[in-house]
Scaffold this motif. Structure first.
Motif, PDB file in Angstrom:
ATOM      1  N   ARG A   4       1.192   6.832  -6.965  1.00 11.96           N
ATOM      2  CA  ARG A   4       0.150   7.814  -7.290  1.00 11.96           C
ATOM      3  C   ARG A   4       0.673   9.241  -7.165  1.00 11.96           C
ATOM      4  N   ASP A   5       1.399   9.503  -6.097  1.00 14.04           N
ATOM      5  CA  ASP A   5       1.957  10.847  -5.899  1.00 14.04           C
ATOM      6  C   ASP A   5       2.955  11.199  -6.992  1.00 14.04           C
ATOM      7  N   LEU A   6       3.832  10.260  -7.330  1.00 12.52           N
ATOM      8  CA  LEU A   6       4.818  10.508  -8.394  1.00 12.52           C
ATOM      9  C   LEU A   6       4.131  10.703  -9.741  1.00 12.52           C
ATOM     10  N   ARG A   7       3.094   9.946 -10.015  1.00 15.83           N
ATOM     11  CA  ARG A   7       2.363  10.079 -11.283  1.00 15.83           C
ATOM     12  C   ARG A   7       1.835  11.504 -11.436  1.00 15.83           C
TER      13      ARG A   7
ATOM     14  N   LYS B  98       6.297  -4.425  -6.006  1.00 17.34           N
ATOM     15  CA  LYS B  98       6.829  -3.298  -5.244  1.00 17.34           C
ATOM     16  C   LYS B  98       7.838  -2.475  -6.038  1.00 17.34           C
ATOM     17  N   ARG B  99       7.950  -2.737  -7.329  1.00 16.82           N
ATOM     18  CA  ARG B  99       8.888  -1.998  -8.176  1.00 16.82           C
ATOM     19  C   ARG B  99       8.165  -0.934  -8.967  1.00 16.82           C
ATOM     20  N   LEU B 100       8.718   0.264  -8.976  1.00 13.02           N
ATOM     21  CA  LEU B 100       8.132   1.361  -9.739  1.00 13.02           C
ATOM     22  C   LEU B 100       8.691   1.346 -11.164  1.00 13.02           C
ATOM     23  N   ILE B 101       7.827   1.590 -12.121  1.00 10.65           N
ATOM     24  CA  ILE B 101       8.189   1.626 -13.533  1.00 10.65           C
ATOM     25  C   ILE B 101       7.932   3.040 -14.049  1.00 10.65           C
ATOM     26  N   PHE B 102       8.978   3.711 -14.489  1.00 10.24           N
ATOM     27  CA  PHE B 102       8.848   5.062 -15.031  1.00 10.24           C
ATOM     28  C   PHE B 102       8.811   4.976 -16.551  1.00 10.24           C
ATOM     29  N   ARG B 103       7.696   5.332 -17.136  1.00 15.79           N
ATOM     30  CA  ARG B 103       7.537   5.302 -18.590  1.00 15.79           C
ATOM     31  C   ARG B 103       7.901   6.681 -19.127  1.00 15.79           C
ATOM     32  N   LEU B 104       8.806   6.695 -20.119  1.00 17.76           N
ATOM     33  CA  LEU B 104       9.340   7.937 -20.664  1.00 17.76           C
ATOM     34  C   LEU B 104       8.975   8.086 -22.127  1.00 17.76           C
ATOM     35  N   THR B 105       9.018   9.334 -22.619  1.00 23.85           N
ATOM     36  CA  THR B 105       8.827   9.589 -24.046  1.00 23.85           C
ATOM     37  C   THR B 105      10.133   9.305 -24.776  1.00 23.85           C
TER      38      THR B 105
ATOM     39  N   SER C 231      10.670  12.976 -21.349  1.00 20.01           N
ATOM     40  CA  SER C 231       9.644  13.418 -20.399  1.00 20.01           C
ATOM     41  C   SER C 231       8.972  12.181 -19.815  1.00 20.01           C
ATOM     42  N   PHE C 232       8.423  12.350 -18.617  1.00 17.84           N
ATOM     43  CA  PHE C 232       7.710  11.261 -17.964  1.00 17.84           C
ATOM     44  C   PHE C 232       6.303  11.160 -18.553  1.00 17.84           C
ATOM     45  N   LYS C 233       5.968   9.979 -19.082  1.00 20.17           N
ATOM     46  CA  LYS C 233       4.619   9.729 -19.583  1.00 20.17           C
ATOM     47  C   LYS C 233       3.726   9.185 -18.477  1.00 20.17           C
ATOM     48  N   ASP C 234       4.276   8.298 -17.656  1.00 21.38           N
ATOM     49  CA  ASP C 234       3.462   7.655 -16.632  1.00 21.38           C
ATOM     50  C   ASP C 234       4.364   6.988 -15.607  1.00 21.38           C
ATOM     51  N   VAL C 235       3.788   6.653 -14.459  1.00 22.92           N
ATOM     52  CA  VAL C 235       4.470   5.877 -13.429  1.00 22.92           C
ATOM     53  C   VAL C 235       3.559   4.696 -13.112  1.00 22.92           C
ATOM     54  N   ASP C 236       4.069   3.507 -13.342  1.00 22.21           N
ATOM     55  CA  ASP C 236       3.339   2.276 -13.048  1.00 22.21           C
ATOM     56  C   ASP C 236       4.108   1.498 -11.996  1.00 22.21           C
ATOM     57  N   ARG C 237       3.618   0.347 -11.668  1.00 22.81           N
ATOM     58  CA  ARG C 237       4.352  -0.534 -10.769  1.00 22.81           C
ATOM     59  C   ARG C 237       4.073  -1.982 -11.113  1.00 22.81           C
ATOM     60  N   ILE C 238       5.028  -2.811 -10.825  1.00 28.32           N
ATOM     61  CA  ILE C 238       4.883  -4.259 -10.891  1.00 28.32           C
ATOM     62  C   ILE C 238       5.320  -4.746  -9.522  1.00 28.32           C
TER      63      ILE C 238
ATOM     64  N   PRO D 126       0.808  -1.224   0.000  1.00 28.61           N
ATOM     65  CA  PRO D 126       0.000   0.000   0.000  1.00 28.61           C
ATOM     66  C   PRO D 126       0.848   1.284   0.000  1.00 28.61           C
ATOM     67  N   GLU D 127       2.004   1.246   0.668  1.00 29.23           N
ATOM     68  CA  GLU D 127       2.901   2.403   0.667  1.00 29.23           C
ATOM     69  C   GLU D 127       3.463   2.656  -0.726  1.00 29.23           C
ATOM     70  N   VAL D 128       3.847   1.585  -1.412  1.00 33.87           N
ATOM     71  CA  VAL D 128       4.391   1.708  -2.763  1.00 33.87           C
ATOM     72  C   VAL D 128       3.332   2.291  -3.701  1.00 33.87           C
ATOM     73  N   GLU D 129       2.105   1.855  -3.563  1.00 36.69           N
ATOM     74  CA  GLU D 129       1.019   2.370  -4.400  1.00 36.69           C
ATOM     75  C   GLU D 129       0.777   3.854  -4.134  1.00 36.69           C
TER      76      GLU D 129
END
Length: 66
Positions: free
Chosen positions: A12-15, A58-65, A49-56, A5-8
């Motif tokens: 959300r905040d980073l997104r 407990k790992r965060l996935i930063f999607r970039l342009t 640029s950052f398109k989105d922030v996802d997770r798998i 829940p902390e990772v989620e």
């Protein structure tokens, strides 16, 4: 290790705060983070640029342009 829940919550905040922001510069704080070298990472990441922030799990996935 953070709980899921902390990772989620962080995701959300980073997104919200990162979406659409451009990477203007990069500073590597520890050599083991970029064994290929800081120059390579700068060439690949700066200007994107950052398109989105996802997770798998407990790992965060930063999607970039680009």
């Amino acid at each position: 290790m953070p709980e899921l829940p902390e990772v989620e919550t962080v995701r959300r905040d980073l997104r919200i705060s990162l979406r659409g922001k451009k990477i203007a510069s990069l500073k590597i704080m520890a050599d083991k983070i970029a064994p290929q070298g800081e120059a390579l990472l700068k060439r690949v990441l700066v200007g994107n640029s950052f398109k989105d922030v996802d997770r798998i799990g407990k790992r965060l996935i930063f999607r970039l342009t680009k």
